[in-house]
Design a protein around this motif. Sequence first.
Motif, PDB file in Angstrom:
ATOM      1  N   ASP A   9       0.818  -1.216   0.000  1.00 54.10           N
ATOM      2  CA  ASP A   9       0.000   0.000   0.000  1.00 54.10           C
ATOM      3  C   ASP A   9       0.854   1.268   0.000  1.00 54.10           C
ATOM      4  OD1 ASP A   9       0.951  -0.627   2.500  1.00 54.10           O
ATOM      5  OD2 ASP A   9      -0.769   0.233   3.568  1.00 54.10           O
ATOM      6  N   LEU A  10       2.145   1.148   0.303  1.00 55.48           N
ATOM      7  CA  LEU A  10       3.028   2.317   0.285  1.00 55.48           C
ATOM      8  C   LEU A  10       3.716   2.526  -1.059  1.00 55.48           C
ATOM      9  CD1 LEU A  10       4.936   2.123   3.713  1.00 55.48           C
ATOM     10  CD2 LEU A  10       3.050   3.627   3.108  1.00 55.48           C
ATOM     11  N   TRP A  13       3.027   5.709  -3.340  1.00 55.89           N
ATOM     12  CA  TRP A  13       3.467   6.975  -2.742  1.00 55.89           C
ATOM     13  C   TRP A  13       4.992   7.057  -2.734  1.00 55.89           C
ATOM     14  CZ3 TRP A  13       6.630   8.672   1.079  1.00 55.89           C
ATOM     15  CH2 TRP A  13       6.504   9.995   1.470  1.00 55.89           C
ATOM     16  N   ASP A 126      -4.209   6.737   1.610  1.00 53.46           N
ATOM     17  CA  ASP A 126      -4.745   5.376   1.685  1.00 53.46           C
ATOM     18  C   ASP A 126      -3.825   4.422   2.439  1.00 53.46           C
ATOM     19  OD1 ASP A 126      -6.908   6.212   0.200  1.00 53.46           O
ATOM     20  OD2 ASP A 126      -5.926   5.732  -1.714  1.00 53.46           O
ATOM     21  N   PHE A 127      -2.896   4.936   3.212  1.00 51.09           N
ATOM     22  CA  PHE A 127      -1.994   4.064   3.963  1.00 51.09           C
ATOM     23  C   PHE A 127      -1.816   4.631   5.363  1.00 51.09           C
ATOM     24  CE2 PHE A 127       0.528   7.050   1.439  1.00 51.09           C
ATOM     25  CZ  PHE A 127       1.260   7.703   2.420  1.00 51.09           C
ATOM     26  N   ASP A 128      -1.325   3.788   6.229  1.00 44.25           N
ATOM     27  CA  ASP A 128      -1.120   4.161   7.631  1.00 44.25           C
ATOM     28  C   ASP A 128       0.174   4.966   7.747  1.00 44.25           C
ATOM     29  OD1 ASP A 128      -0.557   4.284  10.359  1.00 44.25           O
ATOM     30  OD2 ASP A 128      -1.513   2.354  10.745  1.00 44.25           O
ATOM     31  N   ASP A 131       3.055   3.216   9.380  1.00 44.08           N
ATOM     32  CA  ASP A 131       3.802   2.297   8.506  1.00 44.08           C
ATOM     33  C   ASP A 131       4.864   3.041   7.717  1.00 44.08           C
ATOM     34  OD1 ASP A 131       2.316   0.178   9.390  1.00 44.08           O
ATOM     35  OD2 ASP A 131       0.953   0.147   7.663  1.00 44.08           O
ATOM     36  N   LEU A 132       4.470   4.221   7.194  1.00 47.67           N
ATOM     37  CA  LEU A 132       5.428   5.014   6.430  1.00 47.67           C
ATOM     38  C   LEU A 132       6.576   5.470   7.319  1.00 47.67           C
ATOM     39  CD1 LEU A 132       6.396   6.503   3.916  1.00 47.67           C
ATOM     40  CD2 LEU A 132       4.869   8.405   4.534  1.00 47.67           C
TER      41      LEU A 132
END
Length: 408
Positions: A9-10, A13, A126-128, A131-132
């Motif tokens: 999901d990262l 980006w 759309d991602f946490d 997490d990033l």
Amino acid sequence: MSSESVPSDLAPWLLAYAAESAQPDQVEAWVDRVKAAIVREMPEVELVDGLSETLRLTIRDHWLAFLGDFAQPEQHFHLPEAARVLSVDIADRQLPLESLIRFYRVAQQEVWAYVSELIRALPPADFDRADLLMYFWNRAGVWLDQSITESIAAYEAARSRVLAGAAAQRFESVRSILAGELSDAREASAALGGYPISVHHTAVVLSVGDAEQAGALEPLAADLARRIGAANPLIVKPGGRQLWMWLGTRDQPDLSGLVAAAADLRTGSVVVGVGSATPNIAGFVASHREAQGTLRVTAPDSDDWLAVYADVELPVLLGCSPEVDRFTTRQLGPLAGEDEGVQRIRETLTAYLDSGGSAEEAARTLVVHRNTIRYRLGQAEEMLGRPITRISPQLSVALRHHALFHRG
């Protein structure tokens, strides 16, 4: 070198971020930020000619290399060439390793501050964000750790070459002085890295019988310099199994108790010769020759492993030749024998003469009763055929020569 794979999901980006951040204006903004932080922490950087620009190139190349790898599934570190050049440059300038490490520590702090700012400024996505944050910190942490490790290795390799080159140049300068090719005091001092020439020089030569023990010579030399009370000794390694040292002092050091004071420093097969303290460049040469000559009367397997030239000057000057051996034999007569009884008598006579003719002092030296000393002196008189009171200086020289050159 790899780290955690890119979370699915990262990925979009990360690709967009890497492409945007690699734009020239963005790169220069990052370089300006990190370099400004380093200069704030280490303002001396700007005072070293050329270092500021080398640092700037290193920051830029590190950032571009990191961005090029940032969005890849697996992380593969490589130290940019500019970073290697920076490490070598710092070593060549003989700047401390701590300077290089501080560059990276300041850069690391800027990365953490930048990542925190970046995460806080992100619009809804759309991602946490956590997490990033973890992904960014993991990747940056690995990159910085590996950068420090490999930069230190590059620095140390370059530093070893610098030191080896300086040591070789210092030895060549010493060789020129000893050969009389370099006789100007100022030039000699400059060639020796500032070691003072217009002082008293006490030369020390250390030699080892077992090449595997050569590593013990330099620490032993430092200990001897401290015992003598001299700072900043000049040390050169001529190769082989020797180490040469000169101690420059304003006044003549007291070497009278050095042998006793250094008794606890005895190491394996090492022997040490110490020259007398002599001034100026002529003394630099003369004291070294004396120290080399003194080695001739040392023995690693005896208490005479360290000798001071003033204590053994006459035997050293006489040396050991057939003519001197015949002189010794004539003077000693039956006392030249090697059976145990004769050795004890010879040892007693030597102690008696060294103590100025005091049986009590000789007894203390040999740790025996004074009556034992008197008995052995009587035996010596019988063997020599004359009373102790008529012993000549020549006999004293012969006893000393025999003890130094004909041990058993």
